[in-house]
Design an enzyme around this catalytic site. Structure first.
Site, PDB file in Angstrom:
ATOM      1  N   GLU A   1      -0.891  -6.335   0.691  1.00 27.94           N
ATOM      2  CA  GLU A   1      -1.853  -5.773  -0.254  1.00 27.94           C
ATOM      3  C   GLU A   1      -1.840  -6.612  -1.530  1.00 27.94           C
ATOM      4  OE1 GLU A   1      -1.720  -1.504  -0.955  1.00 27.94           O
ATOM      5  OE2 GLU A   1      -2.838  -1.700  -2.816  1.00 27.94           O
TER       6      GLU A   1
ATOM      7  N   ARG B   1       2.210   7.868  -6.516  1.00 23.62           N
ATOM      8  CA  ARG B   1       1.986   8.557  -5.238  1.00 23.62           C
ATOM      9  C   ARG B   1       3.220   9.357  -4.820  1.00 23.62           C
ATOM     10  NH1 ARG B   1      -1.818   8.990  -1.057  1.00 23.62           N
ATOM     11  NH2 ARG B   1      -3.285   7.424  -1.757  1.00 23.62           N
TER      12      ARG B   1
ATOM     13  N   GLU C   1      -1.730   5.886   7.467  1.00 23.81           N
ATOM     14  CA  GLU C   1      -0.409   6.153   6.895  1.00 23.81           C
ATOM     15  C   GLU C   1       0.204   7.507   7.237  1.00 23.81           C
ATOM     16  OE1 GLU C   1      -0.299   4.150   2.648  1.00 23.81           O
ATOM     17  OE2 GLU C   1      -2.252   4.996   3.088  1.00 23.81           O
TER      18      GLU C   1
HETATM   19  N1  LUZ Z   1      -2.703   1.153  -2.542  1.00 23.58           N
HETATM   20  C1  LUZ Z   1      -3.181   1.389  -3.768  1.00 23.58           C
HETATM   21  C2  LUZ Z   1      -2.355   2.148  -1.724  1.00 23.58           C
HETATM   22  O1  LUZ Z   1      -3.455   0.451  -4.502  1.00 23.58           O
HETATM   23  N2  LUZ Z   1      -3.360   2.657  -4.168  1.00 23.58           N
HETATM   24  C3  LUZ Z   1      -3.049   3.711  -3.404  1.00 23.58           C
HETATM   25  O2  LUZ Z   1      -3.230   4.846  -3.810  1.00 23.58           O
HETATM   26  C4  LUZ Z   1      -2.514   3.459  -2.136  1.00 23.58           C
HETATM   27  N3  LUZ Z   1      -2.148   4.459  -1.342  1.00 23.58           N
HETATM   28  C5  LUZ Z   1      -1.627   4.200  -0.164  1.00 23.58           C
HETATM   29  C6  LUZ Z   1      -1.471   2.893   0.232  1.00 23.58           C
HETATM   30  N4  LUZ Z   1      -1.836   1.881  -0.529  1.00 23.58           N
HETATM   31 MO1  MOS Z   2      -1.107   0.189   1.907  1.00 24.65          MO
HETATM   32  S1  MOS Z   2       0.774   0.835   1.774  1.00 24.65           S
HETATM   33  O1  MOS Z   2      -1.390  -1.398   1.798  1.00 24.65           O
HETATM   34  O2  MOS Z   2      -2.178   1.203   2.535  1.00 24.65           O
END
Ligand code: LUZ
Ligand code: MOS
Length: 776
Positions: free
Chosen positions: A250, A328, A730
């Site tokens: 990410e 989160r 997830e």
């Molecule tokens: N990535 C993000 C995530 O930037 N914001 C989120 O809320 C999120 N949640 C789950 C996985 N990736």
């Molecule tokens: Mo995410 S933890 O790249 O949905």
């Protein structure tokens, strides 16, 4: 990966799968996967003269760089050039949320594996050899490896966050039972099969094209522009697919792409940078380890009246996504339970580990492990089963989450009771009890694990996507979205949507690569939201095209457009086929100069969150489910086998049952791995000890449960989900948390003096110690 890929484009038999789309469509990538024809970064046809790069990284976790001597490395034949921070024309800064992360270390290093330089050579072999010739002197500075140490020393990434509901302090005073304790959950290595990598090519006029294995093409584009000090339009990022991401790409796919582009910028030549597994394991961050304390208060009838936690997140040496992940954790701190009085707090602790990052669940699993631990502790002290406490507190319609969102279309009780009924849990529990009565060397344990997971990026502005849909003049269709295919099957879902709206077979549709020139300013493929956001945009674009085509058909057929539908590659009038086929309709639209391209933008409605109050409605909806896990422990050896995991899952109305089942199974096993096997270890100097697959154990075919059953819960579905098909990436990972508590229950049966510890993963070594500690 495969340089001698077959050159013949085979006739993929996709028509067979276009029938009964919604039922059991396969991931359409599976056809090229099994033939070894799927393309990854390493499969890009490289240009003549391409250079290969290797990263030189810090051999210390914290220190001042006293001297570096590159001369021997530079003198090696085949080495083109070595780049450092001094070669950065823009900002030497890659931090996404907080600007606290240099691309290359300058005078200090902050973690073992921190990039210092990029060695560019004729071959990777030569670059690697040159790396061994670099001499560096570092003056040691104190190394922090745990969150607790960081807290003690006041080393934080940012200010703490805290959510609260009700009056926790007052509520504790009214509780019949109050328990406190500590928990630890370890990190987790993403272990995507395709390691991090990128390929940069010089284009005309100083433009650069980057092929990257990233979940976030725009992040790569924006960060490259920032580091090179040039505008974003000069950088094109293209992604065909990833060999897995799991959150690890990410944010952390970015530096490698930027480095390759930096070298291309200076050399005006293509540069390929792909980490090998050792380098990837050492240089990249992982799931955040958490050290947490909890306090839980209950009434006599087992209602949780008050809950308080402090989460210490081991963020590593830079922010990366840690603040969002911490947030989160707070969102999911009470899992599937309604608790009227809650105070949660999270501290992002700065340590000298590689910056930890997004990993499937994004801090949610860490938060949920703590409340499940608190419940297990309370159950054990009160003398009831955890299941009774869980069941007494399940979330109901219109309950308030600690962050102010009112729970709607709640399926917590539905999945729980469905699981109990469908799987006959009373009989299961009896079986376990009977087994334990009749066996001394083996013991069984059973656990329930409900899950509730919020869908949307918690950062509201990120919840948007676009789709660009072309209908070509022969009636075939090309679709570009922001979705990155990483094995989760999102491309198949996008195709299904278009096939459904246009009513044409899937072999007439192509999902294009994810490319910043076709779909710009995108959020990463993350947060389980990729199919929802990009699917809704695709649906909007396709619908707009259909409306336009209906006008064309109504003219051609001289009927009202209201009577027209598109079905089975034909135009239907009042549900009867006309003589006008899809292809003829497109030809006609061309002659009438009707636009056959549409670009749609979707932004999730209704969601909002106010960080100054820590209240709002951040999630489009929640996903629910319940897992029942049983395990058999070998009490002589401490080894164990999961007998079964039985799940009732809230898919909404699944649009791709095969793909969604694959997501549930894969996430479950990944969750079980995190909770039971995968043990990341750094020594006190901050060096990664679990730096290979010989020292880092991931689930294999022998460690998966003997039986996994997944039953969809009957539900109305939710219109905020694409075609009512809920996000599935997830949430099911957290079913794996049940594995920890099933093991703990088995240990307790064998050793009644076992003092419950909440220290994941529950490896066989820890099971063995638990079985015999203080045993009478
Ligand atoms: N990535 C993000 C995530 O930037 N914001 C989120 O809320 C999120 N949640 C789950 C996985 N990736
Ligand atoms: Mo995410 S933890 O790249 O949905």
């Amino acid at each position: 990966m495969h340089n001698n890929k077959t050159n013949t484009v085979r006739n993929t038999k996709l028509d067979a799968v276009s029938k009964s789309l919604k039922q059991s469509i396969k991931n359409l990538d599976s056809y090229t996967h099994v033939r070894g024809e799927s393309l990854y970064v390493d499969d890009v046809n490289i240009r003549q003269g391409t250079f290969h790069a290797v990263v030189f990284d810090s051999p210390k976790a914290h220190g001042k760089i006293k001297h570096i001597d590159y001369s021997k490395a530079e003198a090696l034949e085949g080495v083109e050039r070595i780049f450092t921070y001094k070669d950065v024309p823009g900002e030497n800064e890659i931090g996404g949320i907080i600007a606290d992360e240099p691309l290359f270390a300058e005078d200090e290093v902050h973690f073992w594996g921190m990039p210092i330089a990029l060695i560019v050579a004729e071959s990777e072999f030569i670059a690697r050899k040159a790396r061994g010739l670099i001499e560096i002197g570092i003056e040691d500075l104190p190394v922090i490896t745990t969150a607790k140490e960081a807290k003690a020393k006041g080393s934080f990434i940012n200010a703490p966050r805290s959510f609260s509901l009700g009056d926790t302090e007052k509520a504790f005073a009214d509780c019949d039972y109050v328990f406190e304790g500590e928990t630890f959950s370890n990190g987790q290595e993403h272990l995507y099969i395709e390691a991090q990598g990128a390929y940069a090519e010089p284009m005309e006029n100083g433009n650069i094209k980057i092929t990257s294995s990233t979940q976030g093409p725009t992040a790569v584009q924006a960060t490259t522009a920032r580091v090179l000090g040039i505008a974003m339009h000069k950088i094109e990022v293209d992604v065909t697919r990833l060999g897995g991401g799991f959150g690890g790409k990410e944010d952390q796919a970015t530096p490698w792409a930027v480095m390759a582009a930096l070298a291309t910028y200076h050399l005006n030549q293509s540069v390929k940078l792909i980490l090998n597994r050792h380098d990837d394991l050492r240089m990249t961050g992982k799931r955040h380890p958490y050290e947490s304390t909890y306090k839980i208060g209950l009434s006599k009838d087992l209602k949780i009246l008050a809950y308080q936690t402090e989460f210490l997140q081991n963020s590593g040496a830079a922010a990366d996504l840690s603040p969002a992940i911490a947030e989160r954790t707070l969102f999911h701190a009470t899992n599937s339970y309604y608790v009227p009085n809650v105070t949660t707090k999270v501290l992002s602790c700065k340590t000298n580990l590689p910056p930890n990052t997004a990993f499937r669940g994004f801090g949610g699993p860490q938060g949920m492990f703590v409340i499940e631990s608190a419940i297990a502790k309370a159950a054990s002290e009160i003398g009831v089963s955890a299941r009774q406490i869980q069941e007494a507190n399940l979330l109901d319609e219109n309950d308030t989450f600690s962050y102010g969102q009112i729970a709607k279309k709640v399926e917590a009780k539905n999945t729980w009771h469905s699981a109990k009924n469908i799987f006959n849990s009373d009989a299961l529990e009896q079986e376990v009890a009977d087994f334990n009565k009749n066996n001394t060397a083996f013991k069984k344990g059973l656990s329930f694990m409900p899950i509730t997971f919020g869908i949307s990026f918690t950062n509201t502005p990120m919840n948007h996507a676009r789709a660009l849909v072309h209908i070509y003049l022969d009636g075939s269709v090309g679709i570009s979205t922001a979705a990155v295919e990483m094995g989760q099957g999102v491309n198949t879902k996008m195709m299904q949507i278009a096939a459904d709206v246009f009513s044409i077979p899937i072999d007439k549709i192509k999902i294009e690569t994810t490319n910043t020139t076709r779909v710009a300013n995108t959020s990463p493929s993350a947060a389980s939201s990729t199919a929802d956001l990009n699917g809704k945009a695709t649906l909007m674009a396709c619908n707009a095209l259909v409306e336009r085509l209906k006008l064309v058909a109504s003219e051609d057929l001289n009927v009202s457009e209201k009577d027209i539908t598109l079905k089975d590659e034909s135009v239907f009038i009042n549900d009867k086929p006309s003589e006008l086929s899809w292809t003829q309709l497109i030809s006609s639209a061309m002659l009438k100069r009707v636009a056959l391209t549409e670009n749609a933008h979707y932004a999730t409605p209704e969601i909002h969150f106010d960080k100054t109050k820590e209240k709002g409605h951040p999630f489009a909806y929640h996903v629910y489910g319940t897992a029942i896990t049983t395990v058999t422990v070998d009490c002589t050896r401490g080894t164990y086998e999961f007998d079964s995991v039985k799940i009732v899952h809230d898919y909404g109305k699944s649009m791709s049952k095969g793909i969604d089942l694959g997501q549930v199974e894969g996430a479950l096993i990944q969750g079980i791995g995190w909770m039971t096997l995968e043990e990341i270890a750094y020594n006190d100097d901050g060096r990664l000890l679990s730096n290979a697959l010989s020292t880092y154990k991931v689930p294999d075919i022998f460690s998966v449960p003997k039986r996994v059953e997944v039953i969809p819960v009957e539900t109305e579905g939710n219109d905020m989900a694409i075609l009512k098909s809920k996000a599935v990436g997830e949430p099911p990972l957290m079913y794996g948390i049940g594995a920890y508590f099933a093991l703990q229950n088995a240990i307790k049966t064998f050793n009644s003096n076992y003092d419950l510890e909440f220290h994941a993963p529950m490896t066989p070594e820890k099971v063995l110690m638990g079985l015999y500690e203080n045993k009478k």
